[in-house]
Write a protein that holds these residues in place. Structure first.
Motif, mmCIF file in Angstrom:
data_model
loop_
_atom_site.group_PDB
_atom_site.id
_atom_site.type_symbol
_atom_site.label_atom_id
_atom_site.label_comp_id
_atom_site.label_asym_id
_atom_site.label_seq_id
_atom_site.Cartn_x
_atom_site.Cartn_y
_atom_site.Cartn_z
ATOM 1 N N GLU A 98 0.732 -1.124 -0.051
ATOM 2 C CA GLU A 98 0.069 -0.015 -0.155
ATOM 3 C C GLU A 98 0.816 1.206 0.020
ATOM 4 O O GLU A 98 0.415 2.416 -0.542
ATOM 5 N N ASN A 99 2.068 1.081 0.696
ATOM 6 C CA ASN A 99 2.859 2.354 0.950
ATOM 7 C C ASN A 99 3.817 2.519 -0.332
ATOM 8 O O ASN A 99 4.719 3.746 -0.368
ATOM 9 N N LEU A 100 3.774 1.713 -1.323
ATOM 10 C CA LEU A 100 4.487 2.131 -2.474
ATOM 11 C C LEU A 100 3.746 2.518 -3.776
ATOM 12 O O LEU A 100 2.620 2.514 -3.685
ATOM 13 N N THR A 101 4.444 3.141 -4.691
ATOM 14 C CA THR A 101 3.856 3.656 -5.850
ATOM 15 C C THR A 101 3.176 2.476 -6.704
ATOM 16 O O THR A 101 3.727 1.332 -6.530
ATOM 17 N N THR A 145 5.267 0.458 -16.688
ATOM 18 C CA THR A 145 4.075 0.641 -16.305
ATOM 19 C C THR A 145 3.228 1.487 -17.126
ATOM 20 O O THR A 145 2.274 0.987 -17.745
ATOM 21 N N GLU A 146 3.814 2.380 -17.989
ATOM 22 C CA GLU A 146 3.193 3.170 -19.065
ATOM 23 C C GLU A 146 2.996 2.439 -19.993
ATOM 24 O O GLU A 146 1.814 2.540 -20.796
ATOM 25 N N GLU A 147 3.823 1.564 -20.366
ATOM 26 C CA GLU A 147 3.884 0.738 -21.821
ATOM 27 C C GLU A 147 2.688 -0.136 -21.725
ATOM 28 O O GLU A 147 2.004 -0.225 -22.510
ATOM 29 N N GLN A 151 -0.807 -0.412 -23.821
ATOM 30 C CA GLN A 151 -0.877 -1.254 -24.593
ATOM 31 C C GLN A 151 -2.166 -2.232 -24.346
ATOM 32 O O GLN A 151 -3.173 -2.658 -25.214
ATOM 33 N N PHE A 152 -2.772 -2.078 -22.977
ATOM 34 C CA PHE A 152 -4.070 -2.888 -22.917
ATOM 35 C C PHE A 152 -4.954 -1.749 -22.276
ATOM 36 O O PHE A 152 -6.182 -2.286 -21.910
ATOM 37 N N GLY A 153 -4.835 -0.590 -22.337
ATOM 38 C CA GLY A 153 -5.851 0.422 -21.993
ATOM 39 C C GLY A 153 -6.222 0.145 -20.624
ATOM 40 O O GLY A 153 -7.385 0.512 -20.342
ATOM 41 N N LEU A 154 -5.388 0.019 -19.828
ATOM 42 C CA LEU A 154 -5.584 0.115 -18.360
ATOM 43 C C LEU A 154 -4.961 1.337 -17.683
ATOM 44 O O LEU A 154 -3.781 1.330 -16.954
ATOM 45 N N ALA A 155 -5.573 2.471 -17.885
ATOM 46 C CA ALA A 155 -4.866 3.677 -17.347
ATOM 47 C C ALA A 155 -4.848 3.783 -16.021
ATOM 48 O O ALA A 155 -5.770 3.579 -15.263
ATOM 49 N N VAL A 156 -3.582 4.300 -15.546
ATOM 50 C CA VAL A 156 -3.518 4.258 -14.036
ATOM 51 C C VAL A 156 -2.269 5.256 -14.098
ATOM 52 O O VAL A 156 -1.474 5.136 -14.774
ATOM 53 N N ASP A 157 -2.052 5.851 -12.889
ATOM 54 C CA ASP A 157 -1.006 6.909 -12.678
ATOM 55 C C ASP A 157 0.267 6.249 -12.097
ATOM 56 O O ASP A 157 0.017 5.754 -10.834
ATOM 57 N N PRO A 158 1.263 6.028 -12.782
ATOM 58 C CA PRO A 158 2.079 5.137 -12.276
ATOM 59 C C PRO A 158 2.963 5.737 -10.899
ATOM 60 O O PRO A 158 3.642 4.944 -10.179
#
Ligand code: ADP
Ligand code: MG
Length: 527
Positions: A98-101, A145-147, A151-158
């Motif tokens: 939880e405490n990591l990005t 993470t961004e790649e 590729q899979f349309g899984l948007a999330v802020d790294p």
């Protein structure tokens, strides 16, 4: 015949005398979405944990096609072995730090797929140091993470800290973790249980993308509609046994339900007595201009006013992450209020203990962190409430037998399985853990019951049982505040209906027959 990339033959798993998985045959074809249906405790998670190397079979064999295309016997001693051969799993309970990005969690998963000893983690003390040991540069982790996201349309802020993410986003991170180590077989254990109806369609689009990328998916669920719409084949488990395997569409939803529970299911009956009869003038909860901040100091609950009365269920529908959780936590004294008034039966109790003593029951959204204490026994969890302990204290706190009897009665009433008070709550399936929370919170017949997503992750029968219990509360002239992302559930049970969107509460009782308008309100478009 299509190629089987994973095959289980006669696999059995026992825990002591209890047979959780009973001589199960299962085969997964390349590129298919294979649904596993079964009610709570049917053995779905256990079966998957066997494939993923978390458990070893008591009997039977597992075969898998490895990355080079060879069929091999799988003898996974740990998830690392399963990951190495291309099996990824997203658990019902997330396994994130939880405490990591987000990016750091992905890097960790990459690190774990390499040959690393467990002592690497402990000798260095912290995960941060562990990460450094793999020499993962921040930029690399973020780039990977961004790649994958792209590729899979899984948007999330790294760069976001995992603990600040909604459950839906945490799930994305889990899927990304599996993709980062190039899992070709993806096990998704009740993935939609944590998603709102609106999020499910987007999630299915992702599954289809993964399938098009020739990954095989095991999709676990007890939601018939979803299984019918996404899967190619269906396996049904009942009490540890495989009772059905066939192509999707061969059986109707009703026939599948019968396979699952061995009998026909009925819908819960809500007496159609209108709103006025039960609604009294006795106010229970009174909120006025309540504003509450969220974990990132954003305004989560914005100027909310609401009054609930005895003998009614007030429903709040909404998509996850619109302030519902913060609202419940503020009422429960678990979260500081920025401004506004909270009054429970005419007083403003300070702190969660005082709130509970005032007669408030709480079925929390996250049963893992606020619902049950995993290492405590089922009995201890059932008797956890301050108020509950005081109740039993009337007879005698030290009277262990009394306590045991109370717990045993609750275990029987709520059909908690296995019916053994002495085992740790951690050994129970999610649905059965939920039953512990329900038994504990409802059995005291609190004047105010706050139920947040009370049927999330439960099968049809257990969900119906919860619904009946909420209606019993209502009939007993108690006040129920039902906060749920399941619109069907809120519509079924609520006397008055509200929608929460971006921290605002909107009354929508008049719009209850207009699903389209409700949908717009829920997405904030109707404002
Ligand atoms: P499902 O995922 O279908 O809800 P599970 O596989 O989690 O079911 O559980 C099947 C049964 O096995 C349940 O009755 C559960 O309590 C039991 N069980 C699961 N894990 C353990 C364990 N580690 N020890 C004892 N019993 C367990
Ligand atoms: Mg399970």
């Amino acid at each position: 015949m299509a190629e089987h990339i994973l095959e289980l033959r006669n696999v059995t798993k026992t825990f002591g005398d209890f047979v959780a998985v009973d001589s199960v045959d299962f085969a997964l074809q390349a590129g298919e979405i294979h649904a596993i249906l079964g009610e709570n405790g049917a053995g779905k998670s256990t079966l998957m944990n066997l494939i993923y190397g978390l458990y070893q079979p008591s009997a039977g064999r597992i075969y898998v096609t490895d990355r080079e295309g060879w069929r091999r016997r799988l003898r996974a001693k740990s998830p690392r072995d399963a990951i190495a051969i291309g099996i990824g799993m997203v658990h019902q309970h997330f396994m994130l730090v939880e405490n990591l990005t987000v990016a750091e969690n992905i890097a960790l998963s990459l690190g774990q797929s390499r040959p690393v000893t467990a002592s690497d983690a402990s000798e260095n003390g912290t995960y941060k140091k562990w990460l450094r040991k793999f020499r993962f540069k921040r930029e690399d982790a973020i780039r990977i993470t961004e790649e994958l996201s792209e590729q899979f349309g899984l948007a999330v802020d790294p760069s976001a800290l995992v603990r600040t993410l909604s459950v839906g986003l945490k799930q994305r991170v889990e899927i990304l973790k599996a993709l980062a180590v190039d899992a070709r077989i993806l096990i998704l254990d009740e993935p939609t249980a944590v998603l709102s109806p609106q999020e499910v369609e987007g999630f299915f689009t992702i599954l289809r993308k993964l399938q098009a990328d020739s990954r095989a998916i095991i999709f676990i669920s007890h939601k018939m509609k979803e299984v019918l719409s996404i899967s190619d084949r269906i396996t049904v488990l009942r009490r540890g046994k495989k009772v059905y395997l066939g192509p999707t569409g061969e059986l109707t939803a009703r026939e599948l339900a019968r396979e699952m529970i061995g009998e026909d299911i009925e819908e819960v009956e809500r007496s159609s007595d209108g709103n006025s009869e039960h609604k009294s003038s006795d106010s229970v909860l009174y909120l006025s201009n309540l504003t509450v901040l969220g974990s990132r100091n954003e305004v989560a609950v914005s100027d909310v006013s609401l009054e609930t009365y005895r003998g009614e269920i007030v429903g709040i529908a909404g998509v996850d992450g619109n302030g519902q959780r913060e609202l419940a936590e503020a009422i429960m004294g678990l979260r500081h209020r920025e401004s506004g008034t909270i009054s429970i039966l005419g007083t403003d109790p300070k702190g969660t203990k005082a709130v509970r003593q005032r007669g408030v029951g709480y079925i929390s959204e996250d049963r893992q962190t606020t619902g049950v204490i995993a290492s405590f026994s089922v009995t201890e969890n059932l008797l956890l409430n301050v108020t509950h302990l005081e109740n039993t204290a009337r007879w005698n706190v030290l009277n262990q037998k009394r306590k045991r009897n109370t717990a045993e009665q609750l275990i029987a009433d709520y059909d908690i399985r296995p019916p053994i008070g002495g085992i740790p709550a951690a050994a129970l399936s999610g649905g059965n853990q939920q039953k512990i929370v329900l038994a504990r919170e409802i059995s005291l017949h609190p004047d105010l019951l706050i139920a947040v997503n009370p049927t999330r992750g439960l099968d049809v029968n257990a969900a119906r049982y919860v619904h009946e219990n909420l209606l019993v509360q209502r009939a007993g002239k108690k006040s129920v505040l039902l906060i749920s992302t399941e619109l069907d559930e809120v519509l079924l049970l609520s006397d008055r209906l509200f929608v929460m969107s971006r921290g605002k509460l909107i009354e929508a009782t008049a719009q209850r027959n207009d699903i389209e308008t409700l949908g717009l309100l829920m997405t904030g478009e109707g404002l």
